[in-house]
Design a protein around this motif. Structure first.
Motif, short mmCIF file in Angstrom:
data_model
loop_
_atom_site.label_atom_id
_atom_site.label_comp_id
_atom_site.label_asym_id
_atom_site.label_seq_id
_atom_site.Cartn_x
_atom_site.Cartn_y
_atom_site.Cartn_z
N PRO A 1 -1.49 -7.94 -15.61
CA PRO A 1 -1.97 -6.56 -15.46
C PRO A 1 -1.00 -5.71 -14.65
O PRO A 1 -0.13 -6.24 -13.94
CB PRO A 1 -3.29 -6.74 -14.72
CG PRO A 1 -3.12 -8.01 -13.95
CD PRO A 1 -2.28 -8.90 -14.82
N PRO A 2 -1.14 -4.38 -14.74
CA PRO A 2 -0.29 -3.48 -13.95
C PRO A 2 -0.51 -3.68 -12.45
O PRO A 2 -1.51 -4.27 -12.02
CB PRO A 2 -0.76 -2.08 -14.38
CG PRO A 2 -1.44 -2.29 -15.69
CD PRO A 2 -2.06 -3.65 -15.62
N ALA A 3 0.44 -3.17 -11.67
CA ALA A 3 0.34 -3.26 -10.21
C ALA A 3 0.40 -1.86 -9.62
O ALA A 3 0.82 -0.91 -10.27
CB ALA A 3 1.50 -4.10 -9.67
N GLN A 4 -0.02 -1.74 -8.37
CA GLN A 4 0.07 -0.46 -7.68
C GLN A 4 1.51 -0.12 -7.33
O GLN A 4 1.90 1.04 -7.29
CB GLN A 4 -0.79 -0.47 -6.43
CG GLN A 4 -2.29 -0.52 -6.71
CD GLN A 4 -3.11 -0.38 -5.44
OE1 GLN A 4 -2.62 -0.61 -4.34
NE2 GLN A 4 -4.37 0.00 -5.60
N SER A 5 2.32 -1.16 -7.07
CA SER A 5 3.72 -0.94 -6.69
C SER A 5 4.62 -1.86 -7.51
O SER A 5 4.29 -3.04 -7.72
CB SER A 5 3.92 -1.23 -5.20
OG SER A 5 5.30 -1.24 -4.87
N TYR A 6 5.76 -1.32 -7.96
CA TYR A 6 6.75 -2.12 -8.68
C TYR A 6 8.03 -2.25 -7.87
O TYR A 6 9.06 -2.61 -8.40
CB TYR A 6 7.03 -1.50 -10.06
CG TYR A 6 5.84 -1.59 -10.97
CD1 TYR A 6 5.52 -2.78 -11.61
CD2 TYR A 6 5.00 -0.50 -11.16
CE1 TYR A 6 4.41 -2.88 -12.43
CE2 TYR A 6 3.89 -0.59 -11.98
CZ TYR A 6 3.61 -1.79 -12.61
OH TYR A 6 2.50 -1.89 -13.42
N ASP A 7 7.92 -1.98 -6.59
CA ASP A 7 9.07 -2.18 -5.71
C ASP A 7 9.44 -3.67 -5.73
O ASP A 7 8.58 -4.52 -5.82
CB ASP A 7 8.58 -1.62 -4.42
CG ASP A 7 8.96 -2.15 -3.13
OD1 ASP A 7 8.85 -1.34 -2.29
OD2 ASP A 7 9.32 -3.29 -2.93
N VAL A 8 10.73 -3.94 -5.73
CA VAL A 8 11.20 -5.31 -5.93
C VAL A 8 10.64 -6.29 -4.89
O VAL A 8 10.14 -7.36 -5.26
CB VAL A 8 12.75 -5.36 -5.98
CG1 VAL A 8 13.27 -6.79 -5.90
CG2 VAL A 8 13.26 -4.67 -7.26
N PRO A 9 10.66 -5.98 -3.60
CA PRO A 9 10.07 -6.91 -2.64
C PRO A 9 8.58 -7.15 -2.88
O PRO A 9 8.08 -8.26 -2.65
CB PRO A 9 10.32 -6.24 -1.28
CG PRO A 9 11.53 -5.41 -1.50
CD PRO A 9 11.39 -4.88 -2.90
N GLU A 10 7.85 -6.12 -3.33
CA GLU A 10 6.42 -6.29 -3.61
C GLU A 10 6.21 -7.22 -4.80
O GLU A 10 5.29 -8.04 -4.81
CB GLU A 10 5.76 -4.94 -3.86
CG GLU A 10 5.55 -4.11 -2.62
CD GLU A 10 4.61 -4.80 -1.63
OE1 GLU A 10 3.59 -5.36 -2.06
OE2 GLU A 10 4.92 -4.79 -0.42
N GLN A 11 7.05 -7.07 -5.82
CA GLN A 11 6.95 -7.98 -6.96
C GLN A 11 7.27 -9.42 -6.54
O GLN A 11 6.63 -10.37 -7.00
CB GLN A 11 7.89 -7.53 -8.08
CG GLN A 11 7.48 -6.22 -8.73
CD GLN A 11 8.19 -6.03 -10.05
OE1 GLN A 11 7.95 -6.74 -11.03
NE2 GLN A 11 9.08 -5.06 -10.08
N ALA A 12 8.26 -9.56 -5.66
CA ALA A 12 8.58 -10.89 -5.14
C ALA A 12 7.41 -11.47 -4.36
O ALA A 12 7.14 -12.68 -4.42
CB ALA A 12 9.84 -10.82 -4.27
N ALA A 13 6.68 -10.62 -3.63
CA ALA A 13 5.52 -11.09 -2.87
C ALA A 13 4.43 -11.58 -3.83
O ALA A 13 3.76 -12.60 -3.56
CB ALA A 13 4.98 -9.96 -1.99
N SER A 14 4.24 -10.88 -4.96
CA SER A 14 3.26 -11.33 -5.96
C SER A 14 3.67 -12.66 -6.55
O SER A 14 2.84 -13.55 -6.77
CB SER A 14 3.13 -10.28 -7.06
OG SER A 14 2.62 -9.06 -6.56
N LEU A 15 4.97 -12.82 -6.79
CA LEU A 15 5.47 -14.08 -7.33
C LEU A 15 5.27 -15.21 -6.31
O LEU A 15 4.85 -16.32 -6.68
CB LEU A 15 6.95 -13.92 -7.68
CG LEU A 15 7.68 -15.16 -8.19
CD1 LEU A 15 7.02 -15.69 -9.47
CD2 LEU A 15 9.15 -14.83 -8.45
#
Length: 272
Positions: free
Chosen positions: A66-80
């Motif tokens: 699903p979509p996320a509120q933020s697509y900033d690279v560190p935030e995506q890394a945190a989701s991973l």
């Protein structure tokens, strides 16, 4: 030895994960690039899954995540990182294609306990390495034509979006076409902006130099998206090896799956 053949799992954090190979084999995590999905790895999965527990994760807003509120690279890394914590996997070999290499690098920056080794495929080192893009991609990224093309895009146009950055004829996986169709235009544009911001703030070789982790860099010698000679900017990174594939464009796993698999298998086994 339990074997996962394309087993799909939705984690507590909403990330769509596909498992292949023996569950008790060493873990190998594959991260796709922007505007793609885990299906972009399809041609190399059989060889990798013969020796490793292969985990393909769809990034937020891509594939079946699903979509996320933020697509900033560190935030995506945190989701991973949250997804890997949930799976109980560490340390892992992480492989990122294109901007997926930025997510992989940010993961190693934030959570070095999770990353045992790091491979980047077609990941441009800095904004100045970006080449003039093919006309079709330029049109997609510029209003007002971009949103219109995105809205009316056919399967043939989606395939063209992939082949536009390839140098060899490729069979674009049907699953990839279907999953790319679900990506929103705003997500696509936002992800591209955030990727650029990440490598503009600090280039990738400098980020990797600050990490104590073995690195493999794979670049197509005919990549039309990033200047192929920029691959050698990674030569300054300690514990890094750079491999260029002759005649290959931006998608080595589609254009040269056998050579790409061999390089990844050797690296995952030896760190070189």
């Amino acid at each position: 030895m339990s074997v996962y053949e394309g087993q799909h799992v939705y984690g507590m954090h909403g990330m769509h994960v596909v498992h292949d190979g023996p569950r008790d084999a060493p873990p190998l995590v594959l991260i796709h690039g922007s505007g793609a999905s885990g299906s972009s790895w399809g041609p190399v999965v059989p060889a990798l899954a013969s020796r490793y527990h292969v985990i393909r994760i769809d990034l937020p807003g891509h594939g079946q995540s699903p979509p996320a509120q933020s697509y900033d690279v560190p935030e995506q890394a945190a989701s991973l990182a949250a997804a890997l914590d949930e799976l109980g996997l560490r340390p892992v070999t992480v492989v990122g294609h294109s901007s997926g290499g930025y997510i992989a690098t940010a993961l190693a920056e934030r959570r070095p306990d999770l990353v045992g080794s790091l491979a980047l495929i077609s990941s441009g080192p800095s904004p100045d390495a970006l080449l003039p893009q093919p006309a079709f991609l330029r049109a997609l990224m510029n209003p007002p034509l971009g949103p219109l093309l995105w809205k009316v895009r056919s399967d043939a146009m989606l395939r063209r979006g992939v082949t536009a950055v390839c140098n060899r004829p490729v069979d674009v996986p049907d699953a990839l076409v279907a999953e790319v169709r679900g990506i929103g235009y705003r997500t696509f544009r936002t992800v591209l902006r955030q990727n650029t911001a990440y490598i503009a703030e600090r280039n990738v070789p400098a980020r990797l130099t600050a990490l104590d982790v073995p690195v493999l860099v794979i670049f197509g010698a005919a990549d039309p998206r990033w200047d192929p000679t920029s691959a050698h900017h990674y030569d300054t990174v300690p514990h890094a090896r750079v491999e260029q594939l002759p005649g290959v464009g931006h998608f080595p796993m589609l254009e040269a799956p056998e050579a790409t698999s061999e390089l990844l298998l050797r690296f995952a086994a030896t760190g070189r």
